[in-house]
Design an enzyme around this catalytic site. Structure first.
Site, PDB file in Angstrom:
ATOM      1  CB  SER A  10      -0.288 -31.547   2.410  1.00 18.03           C
ATOM      2  OG  SER A  10      -0.405 -31.864   1.050  1.00 18.03           O
ATOM      3  CE1 TYR A  12       4.698 -34.545   2.982  1.00 23.93           C
ATOM      4  CE2 TYR A  12       3.075 -35.086   1.287  1.00 23.93           C
ATOM      5  CZ  TYR A  12       3.712 -34.155   2.086  1.00 23.93           C
ATOM      6  OH  TYR A  12       3.341 -32.835   2.007  1.00 23.93           O
ATOM      7  CE  LYS A  63       3.169 -32.454   5.710  1.00 24.69           C
ATOM      8  NZ  LYS A  63       3.940 -31.594   6.627  1.00 24.69           N
TER       9      LYS A  63
HETATM   10  C1  UD1 Z   1       2.895 -33.669  -4.647  1.00 24.90           C
HETATM   11  C2  UD1 Z   1       2.420 -34.728  -3.704  1.00 24.90           C
HETATM   12  C3  UD1 Z   1       1.706 -34.079  -2.546  1.00 24.90           C
HETATM   13  C4  UD1 Z   1       2.644 -33.122  -1.861  1.00 24.90           C
HETATM   14  C5  UD1 Z   1       3.193 -32.114  -2.837  1.00 24.90           C
HETATM   15  C6  UD1 Z   1       4.293 -31.326  -2.169  1.00 24.90           C
HETATM   16  C7  UD1 Z   1       2.019 -36.707  -5.122  1.00 24.90           C
HETATM   17  C8  UD1 Z   1       1.013 -37.647  -5.640  1.00 24.90           C
HETATM   18  N1  UD1 Z   1       1.568 -35.674  -4.406  1.00 24.90           N
HETATM   19  O1  UD1 Z   1       1.754 -32.980  -5.168  1.00 24.90           O
HETATM   20  O2  UD1 Z   1       1.308 -35.082  -1.648  1.00 24.90           O
HETATM   21  O3  UD1 Z   1       1.961 -32.448  -0.828  1.00 24.90           O
HETATM   22  O4  UD1 Z   1       3.760 -32.764  -3.978  1.00 24.90           O
HETATM   23  O5  UD1 Z   1       4.772 -30.360  -3.025  1.00 24.90           O
HETATM   24  O6  UD1 Z   1       3.203 -36.854  -5.340  1.00 24.90           O
HETATM   25  N2  UD1 Z   1       4.152 -33.644 -13.076  1.00 24.90           N
HETATM   26  C9  UD1 Z   1       4.644 -33.894 -14.342  1.00 24.90           C
HETATM   27  N3  UD1 Z   1       5.980 -34.091 -14.475  1.00 24.90           N
HETATM   28  C10 UD1 Z   1       6.860 -34.031 -13.419  1.00 24.90           C
HETATM   29  C11 UD1 Z   1       6.344 -33.780 -12.136  1.00 24.90           C
HETATM   30  C12 UD1 Z   1       4.994 -33.596 -12.000  1.00 24.90           C
HETATM   31  O7  UD1 Z   1       3.892 -33.937 -15.317  1.00 24.90           O
HETATM   32  O8  UD1 Z   1       8.084 -34.228 -13.630  1.00 24.90           O
HETATM   33  C13 UD1 Z   1       2.707 -33.366 -12.929  1.00 24.90           C
HETATM   34  C14 UD1 Z   1       1.974 -34.270 -11.967  1.00 24.90           C
HETATM   35  O9  UD1 Z   1       1.489 -35.406 -12.619  1.00 24.90           O
HETATM   36  C15 UD1 Z   1       0.884 -33.339 -11.460  1.00 24.90           C
HETATM   37  C16 UD1 Z   1       1.533 -31.964 -11.493  1.00 24.90           C
HETATM   38  O10 UD1 Z   1       2.608 -32.068 -12.400  1.00 24.90           O
HETATM   39  O11 UD1 Z   1      -0.213 -33.335 -12.362  1.00 24.90           O
HETATM   40  C17 UD1 Z   1       2.057 -31.496 -10.141  1.00 24.90           C
HETATM   41  O12 UD1 Z   1       2.919 -32.493  -9.607  1.00 24.90           O
HETATM   42  P1  UD1 Z   1       3.815 -32.232  -8.305  1.00 24.90           P
HETATM   43  O13 UD1 Z   1       4.551 -30.948  -8.471  1.00 24.90           O
HETATM   44  O14 UD1 Z   1       4.622 -33.447  -8.056  1.00 24.90           O
HETATM   45  O15 UD1 Z   1       2.759 -31.984  -7.160  1.00 24.90           O
HETATM   46  P2  UD1 Z   1       1.511 -32.920  -6.692  1.00 24.90           P
HETATM   47  O16 UD1 Z   1       1.608 -34.269  -7.262  1.00 24.90           O
HETATM   48  O17 UD1 Z   1       0.269 -32.163  -6.929  1.00 24.90           O
END
Ligand code: UD1
Length: 378
Positions: free
Chosen positions: A141, A166, A170
């Site tokens: 990842s 997690y 990795k």
């Molecule tokens: C997350 C994990 C990463 C993992 C990946 C798997 C964290 C910090 N990182 O990545 O380790 O490999 O998932 O898929 O959790 N967001 C919102 N609202 C939401 C959910 C997310 O605004 O309800 C935003 C987050 O702040 C981020 C973006 O959307 O900016 C993507 O979030 P997410 O889909 O959870 O992925 P990552 O955080 O990049």
């Protein structure tokens, strides 16, 4: 010491896919079967459904008893069960997806995460070694880069300490697999660092099916779109990004799945120069049959960053109506921006992501709207 040769046609190559009933695993099974590979899935169904494999058969036109796709319901920690899988199948290579993946949960349950992900991989590799199977593609990842030193992130970007168990699993497993090669130069290892996989197969038959309330953005947005959840919480709008919301490199899961097939071809010496660039990559001497040896590390992303609001608006176009969202505080551990440099995968694997964000959302919507309860209702 020996290793199974990958210098042969897909039709006579058998790939063990751990976690093959899961989101990325099931899409990878489709792409492998489309290319003619034989596939053996090992999955304990702890976070996936057997229905996904029925759908894989449906998409690829395989009957229920077609031996090109076999399924074993077992956990990779179960050495005896895994041994049976290797005894009953002439496995040539492993694509290893099986693992727990929820960031927040991993903070609450570190023991379960280290045990399942790390110990499980150790058992898998040790059984595989007994059968001279030393070709492995590992599902890593972009989380291993932590707060990245530079953007776009190349494979040479230094790894940083993970902020949660997690991510640490990795990172640790990248190290374990690298050390396997260092100790025994027969190993042929590829570490694929995924950015943010979303979307679904264009048939709408397979897709992401998270248990409970989704943690990740896309499944959350999709459930708001279908009316199961009320409103998307946007975690922070004060980041130093164009619209203030977090920027990520979203990649279509079908593109990602194809990256695994490309990695197998690379391991078999069928594509690429074998030049390994980047910290941690080790260029080994190929075997006599041209099969590669060493540790190859590749980012799989699109190279394009999209903000949270970009994603919400793309999904609105896909589903045809507006989606409610609300700005919330930042989520602990999130970085402002991350997206990949994908030149190495393009040059070595001959792989590039084809689908854009609109296509990812359109496919995701097709899956979500036709399977509002995931595989459960089937
Ligand atoms: C997350 C994990 C990463 C993992 C990946 C798997 C964290 C910090 N990182 O990545 O380790 O490999 O998932 O898929 O959790 N967001 C919102 N609202 C939401 C959910 C997310 O605004 O309800 C935003 C987050 O702040 C981020 C973006 O959307 O900016 C993507 O979030 P997410 O889909 O959870 O992925 P990552 O955080 O990049």
């Amino acid at each position: 010491m020996a290793n199974k040769s990958l210098a042969k046609v897909p039709e006579s190559t058998c790939v063990l896919v751990t976690g093959g009933a899961g989101f990325i695993g099931s899409h990878t099974c489709v792409e492998l079967l489309n290319k003619g590979y034989r596939v053996v899935v090992v999955d304990d169904l702890s976070n996936s459904s057997k229905v996904a494999l029925d759908r894989v058969r449906q998409i690829t036109g395989l009957s229920a008893d077609d031996a090109r796709l076999a399924f074993y319901e077992c956990n990779i920690l179960d050495r005896e069960a895994l041994t049976r899988v290797f005894q009953e199948n002439e496995i040539d290579a492993i694509i290893h997806f099986a693992g727990f993946k929820a960031v927040g949960e991993s903070v609450q349950k570190p023991l379960e995460y280290y045990w399942n992900n790390v110990a499980g991989t150790l058992v898998l590799c040790s059984v595989a070694r007994e059968f001279d199977v030393k070709n492995i593609v590992f599902s890593s990842s972009a989380t291993v880069y932590g707060e990245p030193d530079f953007i776009p992130i190349t494979e040479s970007c230094p790894k940083h300490e993970a902020t949660n168990p997690y991510g640490e699993t990795k990172s640790m497993l990248e190290r374990v697999l690298t050390d396997l090669y260092k100790g025994d130069n027969e190993w042929n290892v590829v570490l694929l660092r995924y950015f943010n996989p979303i979307g679904a197969h264009e048939s709408g038959l397979i897709g992401e099916d998270p248990k409970g309330i989704p943690n990740n953005l896309l499944p959350y947005v999709a459930q708001v779109a279908v009316g199961k959840l009320a409103c998307v919480g946007v975690f922070g709008d004060d980041y130093p990004t164009p619209d203030g919301t977090g920027v990520r490199d979203y990649i279509h899961v079908v593109d990602l799945a194809r990256g695994h097939v490309a990695a197998l071809e690379w391991m078999g010496g069928k594509v690429g120069t074998g030049e390994a660039i980047g910290i941690g990559s080790i260029k080994g001497t190929p075997a006599e049959d041209g099969t590669r040896r060493g540790v190859g590390i590749f980012n799989l992303g699109t190279g394009k960053g999209s903000s949270v609001l970009d994603v919400i608006h793309a999904f609105e176009r896909a589903c045809g109506h507006e989606l409610a969202y609300e700005i919330k505080p930042r989520r602990a551990g999130d970085v402002a921006e991350n997206y990949a440099a994908c030149d190495k995968a393009r040059d070595e694997l001959g792989w590039v992501a084809e689908y854009d964000l609109d296509r990812m959302c359109a496919d995701s919507w097709r899956w979500q709207s036709t399977n509002p309860n995931g595989y459960a209702a089937s």
